[in-house]
Design a protein around this motif. Structure first.
Motif, PDB file in Angstrom:
ATOM      1  N   MET B 610     -12.313   8.443   1.901  1.00 16.01           N
ATOM      2  CA  MET B 610     -11.572   8.587   0.645  1.00 16.01           C
ATOM      3  C   MET B 610     -10.169   8.006   0.784  1.00 16.01           C
ATOM      4  O   MET B 610      -9.670   7.315  -0.097  1.00 16.01           O
ATOM      5  N   ALA B 611      -9.552   8.281   1.943  1.00 18.26           N
ATOM      6  CA  ALA B 611      -8.218   7.724   2.158  1.00 18.26           C
ATOM      7  C   ALA B 611      -8.269   6.206   2.125  1.00 18.26           C
ATOM      8  O   ALA B 611      -7.391   5.551   1.539  1.00 18.26           O
ATOM      9  N   ALA B 612      -9.304   5.656   2.728  1.00 19.22           N
ATOM     10  CA  ALA B 612      -9.426   4.196   2.752  1.00 19.22           C
ATOM     11  C   ALA B 612      -9.559   3.652   1.344  1.00 19.22           C
ATOM     12  O   ALA B 612      -8.940   2.636   0.990  1.00 19.22           O
ATOM     13  N   ILE B 613     -10.352   4.339   0.519  1.00 19.27           N
ATOM     14  CA  ILE B 613     -10.554   3.839  -0.841  1.00 19.27           C
ATOM     15  C   ILE B 613      -9.260   3.923  -1.636  1.00 19.27           C
ATOM     16  O   ILE B 613      -8.899   2.990  -2.368  1.00 19.27           O
ATOM     17  N   VAL B 614      -8.559   5.032  -1.465  1.00 22.37           N
ATOM     18  CA  VAL B 614      -7.277   5.162  -2.176  1.00 22.37           C
ATOM     19  C   VAL B 614      -6.310   4.075  -1.729  1.00 22.37           C
ATOM     20  O   VAL B 614      -5.646   3.425  -2.547  1.00 22.37           O
ATOM     21  N   ALA B 615      -6.278   3.845  -0.408  1.00 19.27           N
ATOM     22  CA  ALA B 615      -5.386   2.805   0.102  1.00 19.27           C
ATOM     23  C   ALA B 615      -5.750   1.459  -0.473  1.00 19.27           C
ATOM     24  O   ALA B 615      -4.882   0.646  -0.837  1.00 19.27           O
ATOM     25  N   LEU B 616      -7.042   1.215  -0.574  1.00 20.06           N
ATOM     26  CA  LEU B 616      -7.503  -0.044  -1.160  1.00 20.06           C
ATOM     27  C   LEU B 616      -7.011  -0.164  -2.597  1.00 20.06           C
ATOM     28  O   LEU B 616      -6.551  -1.226  -3.038  1.00 20.06           O
TER      29      LEU B 616
END
Lengths: 115, 757
Positions: B610-616
């Motif tokens: 989820m963090a990765a997606i938000v960062a993206l």
């Protein structure tokens, strides 16, 4: 600014490629998204960055007054953004489906067509 | 002259006809060949004029001699096959293959253009593959056929290389022009061309160390062995060398190569034949030996040698064809070809016995058969060799003595002595079976006793065309005892004596050979096996390495190749300027770039999906801001909408996928990091290098001027998309629609049941 953008594009490409080389399918998709950002920015930077000169023809004028931001790369990028979205969506659904069928998201487990 | 063109058309003579009819047809061809006078100038037909290719037929002495052998023995073989495989359903196929082979072979012997010869040469390789593998249900036959094809096919490739080099050196592919080409032997390409051509000819004619395929090829039914290995295919190499002798011969290299390999083959083949017990394998080894002799004679290159060569060629075709057919007849009658078992068949098979005796006597070189004349001539040639004469003579005597013993084993021994145990059912084969060998045996006798009449003139012409200049050839049964002829006669006597001793000692010799491991002489066979298995293994290994099914390694290869090529071409750019001009930078811009960088790194490093997606998503937002700042309002609007959708979609989809696991080893991570860093670095350099060039943009200028006037829109980007390039946009929409259909399809289809596929 060009130099800064060049560095940024390089780092985006490197990160995207690194993610594509991972074994997790989720990371593959994120990598693809990063690569598409990098490509868009690349085209954008190639066409000379210009502040506050959008390719809009003002009221009462019949042509763009120089200097203006190049409209052709913008048209290309616009298309690329949309297609990129289609690719991302399709890929996301596909890996979802692959995971449902095979029970793994490890690409190295998928090296054979027999299952 | 048109006959050779008719010959290939003969393939179409439907295979359903009986062998006798076909034999008659080929016999008619034979008589036509016989009646056509030979001439030394080629006949040229246009083949592919635009490529400067011509079919030229050379019906000179050698061509005529070979054409007569090919068609004459061919017709007898067709007849023989009719009897040998009587009632076999595959007979039709055999006829078709034999006739196709015959046509190709006629092309080789009559061709006057090297490229045409090469094409026919390859055709003989392919058709012989079909013929040797005729019993395609037996693995041994398939392996032998494949072996023959690979060896002769590899030789064919060498030949092609040689022919092309020769064509470059001589400026023509016409044999007649090459023979006249000045300075060919001094040309720089002479040596490589010669070596390649020799490799081709040696593989075809089973010279040491390529001789092993010929005995293997005995897996074929006897009619095929008799035809391919007595008269025709294996002679193709010899014929080619004979054809090229006027153009290439006469050098040290030519002499050394031909005499060396020919001599070695002569010894290996003839001596090797003594250690075999299978009738056909004995004959095969002896054929190898004979081919060696022929090559040796061409290598010697004197007039006497050429005369001996063509006489030997004719004599060998006659007696070896007969012996093969006799072997087949014996096999057909008592169902064994083991020479240690066969005996006393003479009473039951008198006609075959007579034919075998005639052929064997010719092979032994006994008065008054053609073989005698041929052997005398070869001794005269050996005595007259320009160098190493004593060695060549000694080798020839040994080889001929072995041939004598071999002929006794094959042609005499099975018919004498006590009747063998399985011999009760021995019977004479039909007319078809004994006519061939008998006719050939009688030919040997007739041509010998009548001192070559009526073929002497032909032999003279053939020897002349091999040598490249006409000279007189005397074909006499009794040449007298003067000078070299006396010596030759003496050698003949020695040969007969040695041969008799060898025959008497054959059993102890065989035991000795078994003890010594004579099979070492078969070493090339093992080399072939190793190479064959090695190349299969290497192919499998390569496939496993390259096609490993891992996405990672595919992408890595592609990226590294791309980087390599790009760097190489950048390196070659003479005026590459990479400018690091910082220019004007505003604080908010630095902030945005930093935002993208940080979120990008978070997306990569994060342990949580989820963090990765938000960062993206944040990175996408940053990109949006870049577009907005640098005059791309439409891009910014599109990007922010798409980014929002993407984040939503990813969150929904990835929710169902497993957590990140640590899949890669540290080594793999470092390796991939290196690859991607190099890639990213390259992209940076490319951007820097490219932005120093000012793009000339007449296209943009056009849109800037015409958008409002023609498109009636003030937003130039929009006008481009929906007006000037509307069809492209339609395509884009189509892609979107296709993707949407795919998504829906994947979502709605039920997953396959577990364990289903």
């Amino acid at each position: 600014m060009n130099t800064l953008m060049a560095l940024l594009i390089g780092i985006l490409y490197a990160s995207g490629m690194y993610m594509v080389l991972r074994r997790s399918m989720v990371k593959l998709i994120i990598g693809l998204a990063l690569l598409s950002h990098a490509a868009n920015l690349l085209i954008f930077t190639m066409a000379t960055l210009r502040r506050d000169r959008p390719p809009l023809i003002g009221e009462g004028e019949t042509a763009l007054a120089a200097p203006y931001a190049d409209p052709v790369p913008q048209a290309l990028i616009l298309t690329a953004i949309v297609i990129g979205f289609a690719v991302s969506a399709f890929a996301a659904i596909m890996i979802h489906r692959v995971y449902q069928t095979t029970g793994t998201d490890d690409l190295d487990q998928l090296h054979t067509t027999d299952s | 002259m048109v006959l050779a063109v008719i010959a290939p058309a003969l393939h179409r003579v439907a295979p359903d006809q009986a062998g006798r009819v076909l034999a008659l047809a080929v016999a008619a061809l034979f008589s036509l060949f016989a009646l056509t006078p030979h001439e030394s100038e080629p006949l040229v037909y246009a083949w592919a004029p635009s490529l400067d290719l011509h079919v030229s037929l050379l019906f000179d002495g050698l061509g005529k001699l070979m054409a007569l052998i090919v068609s004459g023995i061919g017709s007898l073989i067709l007849l023989y096959a009719n009897g040998y495989l009587h009632g076999d359903g595959r007979l039709a196929r055999l006829y078709a293959a034999l006739l196709a082979f015959m046509g190709a072979m006629l092309g080789v012997v009559l061709g006057g253009n090297l490229l045409f010869i090469f094409v026919c040469w390859e055709l003989t390789s392919v058709t012989s593959f079909i013929l040797i593998g005729f019993d395609h249900e037996r693995p041994a036959a398939r392996a032998a056929a494949l072996q023959a094809l690979l060896v002769t096919g590899a030789g064919g490739l060498c030949l092609l290389a040689g022919v092309i080099l020769l064509g470059l050196a001589g400026g023509s592919y016409e044999l007649s022009e090459l023979a006249r080409a000045p300075g060919l032997r001094e040309h720089g390409l002479y040596v490589p061309a010669l070596l390649f051509i020799l490799a081709g000819a040696f593989t075809k004619s089973a010279q040491v160390p390529f001789h092993f395929w010929l005995p293997g090829a005995m897996e074929a039914p006897t009619p095929i062995s008799a035809y391919l290995h007595s008269a025709t295919m294996v002679k193709a190499g010899v014929v080619l060398l004979a054809r090229l002798n006027p153009a290439l011969g006469g050098t040290e290299l030519w002499f050394g190569m031909l005499c060396g390999f020919g001599g070695a083959t002569m010894l290996v083949g003839n001596l090797g034949s003594l250690f075999q017990t299978d009738l056909k394998r004995v004959l095969a080894y002896s054929t190898v030996g004979m081919l060696g002799t022929l090559v040796l004679l061409i290598g010697i290159g004197t007039q006497a040698a050429m005369a001996a060569c063509v006489t030997m060629l004719a004599a060998h075709a006659l007696y070896k064809g007969a012996l093969f057919m006799v072997a087949g007849g014996v096999d057909h009658s008592v169902h064994t070809r083991d020479t240690t078992v066969l005996s006393g068949l003479g009473r039951a098979m008198p006609i075959t016995w007579a034919a075998a005796t005639l052929a064997a006597l010719s092979c032994m070189g006994v008065l008054p058969l053609l073989g005698f004349i041929a052997k005398e001539k070869s001794y005269v040639a050996a005595l007259g060799a320009p160098e190493f004469a004593p060695w060549i003579v000694a080798a020839s005597v040994a080889a001929n003595a072995a041939a004598f013993a071999m002929a006794a084993i094959v042609g005499v021994r099975p018919f004498l002595g006590r009747p063998m145990e399985q011999g009760e059912h021995a019977h004479e084969g039909g007319f078809d079976l004994w006519l061939g060998p008998l006719a050939l045996g009688l030919c040997s006798l007739w041509l010998g006793a009548a001192a070559g009449w009526p073929a002497a003139g032909l032999l003279e012409a053939a020897a002349g065309s091999v040598h490249g200049s006409d000279f007189e050839v005397t074909v006499k049964l009794w040449a007298g005892t003067e000078g070299v002829y006396g010596q030759a006669l003496l050698l003949s006597g020695a040969t007969v004596a040695m041969g008799a001793v060898l025959f008497a000692l054959r059993l102890p010799l065989r035991r000795l050979a078994a003890g010594l491991g004579f099979a070492a002489a078969l070493a090339p066979q093992r080399v072939y096996q190793l190479m064959y298995e090695g190349s299969l293994g290497a192919a499998a290994l390569l496939t496993r390495r390259v096609q490993n099914g891992l996405l990672n390694s595919y992408v890595r290869t592609v990226v590294l190749a791309l980087v390599g090529i790009s760097l190489w071409s950048l390196w070659r750019q003479p005026h590459l300027v990479v400018s690091f001009s910082v220019g004007e930078i505003r604080t908010n811009e630095i902030g945005i770039v930093a935002l993208i960088l940080v979120s990008c790194l978070v997306a990569v490093r994060s342990e949580s999906r989820m963090a990765a997606i938000v960062a993206l998503g944040v990175a996408g937002l940053g990109v949006t801001l870049v577009f907005a700042l640098f005059s791309g309002p439409d891009l910014a609007m599109t990007q922010i909408m798409v980014e929002t959708l993407t984040v939503l979609l990813f969150v929904l989809v990835f929710y169902h996928l497993p957590q990140y696991a640590r899949l890669s080893s540290s080594y793999e991570r470092v390796r991939d990091l290196a690859v991607s860093t190099v890639f990213g670095g390259l992209m940076t350099v490319l951007v820097l290098a490219a932005s120093t060039d000012i793009l000339d943009a007449p296209l943009s200028e056009f849109y800037a001027q015409q958008s409002y006037l023609r498109g009636h829109g003030r937003n130039v980007v929009n006008v481009i998309l929906v007006d000037f390039r509307a069809l492209d946009t339609l395509g884009e929409i189509t892609v979107l629609a296709a993707a949407a259909i795919g998504v829906v399809a994947m979502l709605r289809l039920k997953p396959a049941r577990k364990g289903g596929a």
